[in-house]
Design a protein around this motif. Structure first.
Motif, PDB file in Angstrom:
ATOM      1  N   ILE A   9       0.839  -1.194   0.000  1.00 48.14           N
ATOM      2  CA  ILE A   9       0.000   0.000   0.000  1.00 48.14           C
ATOM      3  C   ILE A   9       0.875   1.246   0.000  1.00 48.14           C
ATOM      4  O   ILE A   9       1.782   1.388   0.812  1.00 48.14           O
ATOM      5  CB  ILE A   9      -0.933  -0.006   1.223  1.00 48.14           C
ATOM      6  N   VAL A  10       0.572   2.142  -0.922  1.00 51.95           N
ATOM      7  CA  VAL A  10       1.301   3.403  -1.036  1.00 51.95           C
ATOM      8  C   VAL A  10       0.582   4.510  -0.270  1.00 51.95           C
ATOM      9  O   VAL A  10       1.206   5.361   0.364  1.00 51.95           O
ATOM     10  CB  VAL A  10       1.458   3.792  -2.516  1.00 51.95           C
ATOM     11  N   TYR A  11      -0.755   4.496  -0.335  1.00 49.04           N
ATOM     12  CA  TYR A  11      -1.558   5.533   0.311  1.00 49.04           C
ATOM     13  C   TYR A  11      -2.957   4.983   0.552  1.00 49.04           C
ATOM     14  O   TYR A  11      -3.486   4.213  -0.250  1.00 49.04           O
ATOM     15  CB  TYR A  11      -1.643   6.778  -0.581  1.00 49.04           C
ATOM     16  N   GLU A  12      -3.549   5.432   1.675  1.00 49.47           N
ATOM     17  CA  GLU A  12      -4.924   5.017   1.968  1.00 49.47           C
ATOM     18  C   GLU A  12      -5.612   6.065   2.819  1.00 49.47           C
ATOM     19  O   GLU A  12      -5.021   6.608   3.761  1.00 49.47           O
ATOM     20  CB  GLU A  12      -4.933   3.672   2.707  1.00 49.47           C
ATOM     21  N   ASP A  13      -6.871   6.369   2.492  1.00 46.23           N
ATOM     22  CA  ASP A  13      -7.730   7.145   3.378  1.00 46.23           C
ATOM     23  C   ASP A  13      -9.131   6.552   3.293  1.00 46.23           C
ATOM     24  O   ASP A  13      -9.295   5.414   2.837  1.00 46.23           O
ATOM     25  CB  ASP A  13      -7.679   8.647   3.051  1.00 46.23           C
ATOM     26  N   ASN A  14     -10.127   7.286   3.704  1.00 45.04           N
ATOM     27  CA  ASN A  14     -11.487   6.736   3.736  1.00 45.04           C
ATOM     28  C   ASN A  14     -12.109   6.594   2.347  1.00 45.04           C
ATOM     29  O   ASN A  14     -13.159   5.961   2.209  1.00 45.04           O
ATOM     30  CB  ASN A  14     -12.401   7.611   4.602  1.00 45.04           C
ATOM     31  N   HIS A  15     -11.479   7.178   1.334  1.00 43.74           N
ATOM     32  CA  HIS A  15     -12.097   7.240   0.015  1.00 43.74           C
ATOM     33  C   HIS A  15     -11.341   6.473  -1.065  1.00 43.74           C
ATOM     34  O   HIS A  15     -11.949   5.926  -1.979  1.00 43.74           O
ATOM     35  CB  HIS A  15     -12.240   8.707  -0.409  1.00 43.74           C
ATOM     36  N   VAL A  16     -10.025   6.456  -0.972  1.00 40.77           N
ATOM     37  CA  VAL A  16      -9.206   5.803  -1.999  1.00 40.77           C
ATOM     38  C   VAL A  16      -8.091   4.990  -1.355  1.00 40.77           C
ATOM     39  O   VAL A  16      -7.699   5.248  -0.209  1.00 40.77           O
ATOM     40  CB  VAL A  16      -8.580   6.825  -2.986  1.00 40.77           C
ATOM     41  N   ILE A  17      -7.586   4.031  -2.111  1.00 38.63           N
ATOM     42  CA  ILE A  17      -6.406   3.277  -1.694  1.00 38.63           C
ATOM     43  C   ILE A  17      -5.526   3.092  -2.933  1.00 38.63           C
ATOM     44  O   ILE A  17      -6.008   2.657  -3.987  1.00 38.63           O
ATOM     45  CB  ILE A  17      -6.786   1.930  -1.040  1.00 38.63           C
ATOM     46  N   VAL A  19      -2.188   1.288  -4.474  1.00 41.46           N
ATOM     47  CA  VAL A  19      -1.357   0.114  -4.224  1.00 41.46           C
ATOM     48  C   VAL A  19      -0.418  -0.117  -5.408  1.00 41.46           C
ATOM     49  O   VAL A  19      -0.583   0.476  -6.476  1.00 41.46           O
ATOM     50  CB  VAL A  19      -2.214  -1.154  -3.995  1.00 41.46           C
ATOM     51  N   ILE A  20       0.563  -0.986  -5.202  1.00 44.80           N
ATOM     52  CA  ILE A  20       1.460  -1.393  -6.280  1.00 44.80           C
ATOM     53  C   ILE A  20       1.062  -2.787  -6.736  1.00 44.80           C
ATOM     54  O   ILE A  20       1.052  -3.731  -5.932  1.00 44.80           O
ATOM     55  CB  ILE A  20       2.929  -1.384  -5.829  1.00 44.80           C
ATOM     56  N   LYS A  21       0.732  -2.895  -7.999  1.00 43.08           N
ATOM     57  CA  LYS A  21       0.409  -4.207  -8.568  1.00 43.08           C
ATOM     58  C   LYS A  21       1.702  -4.869  -9.047  1.00 43.08           C
ATOM     59  O   LYS A  21       2.395  -4.333  -9.907  1.00 43.08           O
ATOM     60  CB  LYS A  21      -0.555  -4.071  -9.759  1.00 43.08           C
ATOM     61  N   PRO A  22       2.031  -6.036  -8.499  1.00 46.63           N
ATOM     62  CA  PRO A  22       3.176  -6.767  -9.043  1.00 46.63           C
ATOM     63  C   PRO A  22       2.893  -7.215 -10.469  1.00 46.63           C
ATOM     64  O   PRO A  22       1.733  -7.366 -10.871  1.00 46.63           O
ATOM     65  CB  PRO A  22       3.305  -7.976  -8.107  1.00 46.63           C
ATOM     66  N   GLN A  23       3.927  -7.435 -11.232  1.00 47.22           N
ATOM     67  CA  GLN A  23       3.738  -7.951 -12.578  1.00 47.22           C
ATOM     68  C   GLN A  23       3.192  -9.373 -12.530  1.00 47.22           C
ATOM     69  O   GLN A  23       3.447 -10.131 -11.593  1.00 47.22           O
ATOM     70  CB  GLN A  23       5.060  -7.909 -13.341  1.00 47.22           C
ATOM     71  N   GLY A  69       2.945  -1.885 -11.360  1.00 46.79           N
ATOM     72  CA  GLY A  69       2.968  -0.469 -11.008  1.00 46.79           C
ATOM     73  C   GLY A  69       1.759  -0.011 -10.227  1.00 46.79           C
ATOM     74  O   GLY A  69       1.047  -0.799  -9.608  1.00 46.79           O
ATOM     75  N   LEU A  70       1.521   1.289 -10.264  1.00 49.43           N
ATOM     76  CA  LEU A  70       0.535   1.932  -9.412  1.00 49.43           C
ATOM     77  C   LEU A  70      -0.894   1.742  -9.905  1.00 49.43           C
ATOM     78  O   LEU A  70      -1.181   1.904 -11.089  1.00 49.43           O
ATOM     79  CB  LEU A  70       0.826   3.434  -9.333  1.00 49.43           C
ATOM     80  N   MET A  71      -1.769   1.421  -8.964  1.00 46.42           N
ATOM     81  CA  MET A  71      -3.209   1.384  -9.215  1.00 46.42           C
ATOM     82  C   MET A  71      -3.914   2.076  -8.059  1.00 46.42           C
ATOM     83  O   MET A  71      -3.495   1.972  -6.917  1.00 46.42           O
ATOM     84  CB  MET A  71      -3.729  -0.054  -9.307  1.00 46.42           C
ATOM     85  N   VAL A  72      -5.007   2.785  -8.377  1.00 45.62           N
ATOM     86  CA  VAL A  72      -5.856   3.351  -7.345  1.00 45.62           C
ATOM     87  C   VAL A  72      -7.212   2.665  -7.394  1.00 45.62           C
ATOM     88  O   VAL A  72      -7.767   2.437  -8.469  1.00 45.62           O
ATOM     89  CB  VAL A  72      -6.007   4.884  -7.477  1.00 45.62           C
TER      90      VAL A  72
END
Length: 240
Positions: A9-17, A19-23, A69-72
């Motif tokens: 997890i890169v960032y998280e709050d009440n609305h979004v998270i 994360v880094i998706k592995p290949q 890479g990054l996914m929200v």
């Protein structure tokens, strides 16, 4: 890099998270039955917050299975709707890093093609504009550096078509490193001999979007494994 099944997890709050998706892990459940990012995020939220029943997580965008890479993800339906609006009007910015075999004629270009997916064979082809099922695909690529006949490219994806970067860059005779399906060789000849890779050199390294409730512009960045081939050919942290 984390273990394949671990949620980073890169960032998280009440609305979004974010994360880094592995290949080589699917963005969402597919016919393979392999564990996927959407269900991993749901399970994480269910356990962390002790939520009974089904947990809502909105899939805002996807990465092809071989791409890392990054996914929200959205944690509420309102957040999902607002992020989807940003995707439509261009306020949701996705940038990728890739290493290409060879060097494109143009160092920076907006590339526009029409793509059609062959679902049976899981391959995407460039087709004429008017062909049934053809979808317009747009990206902007910028060659950041060249080493050993390999190009480090930053790509802004303007549309989100399946295999889009892979197909469009291959059409320039500069396929993504390691992408056998679209014409790449298996490896490069480095100083220490032949180097082979099981992963494509394609990574979603930067996400910019407007927070769905605060309206703050948020930017997240993460790099691939810079010690691995072919990334280690370049000084990526200095270049981008």
């Amino acid at each position: 890099m984390q273990e394949e099944k671990e949620l980073k997890i890169v960032y998280e709050d009440n609305h979004v998270i974010v994360v880094i998706k592995p290949q080589n892990i699917p963005s969402q459940e597919d016919e393979s039955g392999d564990k996927d990012m959407l269900n991993m995020v749901k399970e994480y939220i269910k356990v962390k917050y002790n939520k009974p029943g089904n947990v809502y997580v909105g899939l805002v965008h996807r990465l092809d299975r071989p791409t890392g890479g990054l996914m929200v993800f959205a944690k509420t339906s309102k957040a999902a709707s607002r992020l989807a609006e940003q995707m439509k009007d261009g306020r949701f910015c996705k940038r990728y890093l890739t290493v290409l075999e060879g060097v494109p004629t143009d160092r920076r270009k907006k590339q526009i093609n029409y793509l059609k997916k062959d679902e049976k064979n899981n391959i995407v082809k460039i087709v004429p504009m008017g062909e049934e099922g053809a979808k317009r695909a747009e990206l902007i690529y910028n060659i950041v550096d060249v080493e050993n006949n390999l190009s480090l490219a930053e790509i802004e994806l303007l549309t989100g078509r399946s295999h889009q970067i892979r197909v469009q860059m291959s059409s320039l005779r500069t396929p993504v490193f390691g992408d056998i399906k679209y014409g790449a060789k298996r490896g490069i000849i480095a100083q220490d001999g032949e180097v082979k890779t099981n992963n494509l050199a394609l990574w979603a390294y930067k996400l910019t979007f407007e927070h769905p409730t605060t309206k703050d512009v948020m930017t997240f960045k993460c790099y691939p494994d810079l010690e691995s081939e072919p990334w280690r050919q370049f000084n990526i942290e200095r270049l981008v």
